[in-house]
Design a protein around this motif. Structure first.
Motif, PDB file in Angstrom:
ATOM      1  N   ARG A  87      85.942 -10.229  15.147  1.00 56.58           N
ATOM      2  CA  ARG A  87      84.876 -10.460  14.168  1.00 56.58           C
ATOM      3  C   ARG A  87      83.567 -10.779  14.878  1.00 56.58           C
ATOM      4  N   PHE A  88      83.565 -10.597  16.203  1.00 59.20           N
ATOM      5  CA  PHE A  88      82.400 -10.957  16.989  1.00 59.20           C
ATOM      6  C   PHE A  88      81.501  -9.741  17.237  1.00 59.20           C
ATOM      7  N   GLN A  89      80.220 -10.024  17.454  1.00 54.28           N
ATOM      8  CA  GLN A  89      79.259  -9.022  17.898  1.00 54.28           C
ATOM      9  C   GLN A  89      78.674  -9.489  19.227  1.00 54.28           C
ATOM     10  N   PHE A  90      78.211  -8.528  20.028  1.00 52.46           N
ATOM     11  CA  PHE A  90      77.762  -8.831  21.385  1.00 52.46           C
ATOM     12  C   PHE A  90      76.359  -8.274  21.616  1.00 52.46           C
ATOM     13  N   TRP A 136      78.270 -13.397  19.040  1.00 53.50           N
ATOM     14  CA  TRP A 136      77.852 -13.864  17.724  1.00 53.50           C
ATOM     15  C   TRP A 136      79.010 -13.768  16.729  1.00 53.50           C
ATOM     16  N   GLU A 137      79.068 -14.728  15.849  1.00 50.26           N
ATOM     17  CA  GLU A 137      80.052 -14.742  14.774  1.00 50.26           C
ATOM     18  C   GLU A 137      79.324 -15.135  13.490  1.00 50.26           C
ATOM     19  N   ASN A 138      79.287 -14.203  12.532  1.00 53.45           N
ATOM     20  CA  ASN A 138      78.552 -14.450  11.284  1.00 53.45           C
ATOM     21  C   ASN A 138      77.105 -14.860  11.567  1.00 53.45           C
ATOM     22  N   ASN A 139      76.488 -14.153  12.518  1.00 52.82           N
ATOM     23  CA  ASN A 139      75.088 -14.371  12.892  1.00 52.82           C
ATOM     24  C   ASN A 139      74.833 -15.725  13.542  1.00 52.82           C
TER      25      ASN A 139
END
Length: 228
Positions: A87-90, A136-139
């Motif tokens: 659920r993460f973004q990089f 990032w997780e949920n911004n």
């Protein structure tokens, strides 16, 4: 008393790394400064600063050295499942100062990331040498790491996590994207169980410096996109 070379503040000249002490392991010199040019020269030679508040800059070249090379990354079944359900973004270099601060704040009372070091690596970042990777997780910032690029090498400095597995996924993301870009080594400096579980190995100083000499003059662009 330790007989340690003392570097001139205005014109620090590092001694040969073979002169580093065996106890404490890898301690090479003291003094000098943390200017961008000094730090860039140190990393180019496989030397890094590591010291606490109230101490002069201490410079290190440990033997053995912990490194990760292409093909050595280990992703176990549980972690691979977590990647598939991530659920993460990089991102990279979006908030380098914030990442360095977070690395210091998550280790209260034991960090080597002093105010002087923080300012020095911020300047290294502005000069294009230091980079951060954000998770990032949920911004919201969930973890990250930072370090220094030397040609086709990334010299990792520190990482942190606020969400479980965020630092592990940051390291995996870093390795996969850098090796895909043509980087030949991630310098992890000192081994620990966390790094070992991800495939980081120890090599002698001679082998490390051989790989360093092969890779440090290869100019590679920093990746623009970061995906697991």
């Amino acid at each position: 008393m330790i007989d340690l070379p003392w570097l001139d503040f205005e014109n620090p000249v590092f001694p040969p790394t073979k002169n580093a002490l065996e106890e404490p392991e890898g301690l090479l010199a003291a003094g000098g400064n943390l200017y961008v040019e000094t730090l860039a020269e140190a990393y180019y030679r496989g030397i890094f600063p590591w010291y606490s508040d109230g101490e002069p800059p201490l410079w290190w070249s440990p033997n053995p050295r912990a490194i990760l090379e292409p093909g050595d990354l280990i992703i176990n079944r549980t972690t691979r499942k977590g990647i598939n359900n991530s659920r993460f973004q990089f991102t990279s270099d979006q908030c380098c100062s914030r990442i360095i601060n977070a690395c210091a704040q998550t280790r209260p009372g034991e960090t080597w990331i002093t105010e002087e070091m923080l300012e020095a690596y911020e300047q290294l970042h502005l000069a294009g040498h230091a980079h951060s990777l954000e998770v990032w997780e949920n911004n919201k910032l969930a973890g990250g790491l930072y370090g220094v690029q030397v040609g086709a090498i990334f010299c990792g400095e520190s990482m942190f996590h606020l969400s479980p597995n965020a630092s592990k996924l940051a390291f995996i993301c870093l390795a996969k994207n850098l090796f895909a870009q043509g980087f030949g080594m991630i310098d992890c400096q000192l081994q620990n169980p966390f790094l070992q579980s991800l495939g980081v190995k120890e090599v002698g100083r001679d082998l490390f410096e051989c790989r360093l000499s092969q890779l440090r003059d290869r100019r590679l662009p920093w990746p623009e996109e970061w995906n697991l």
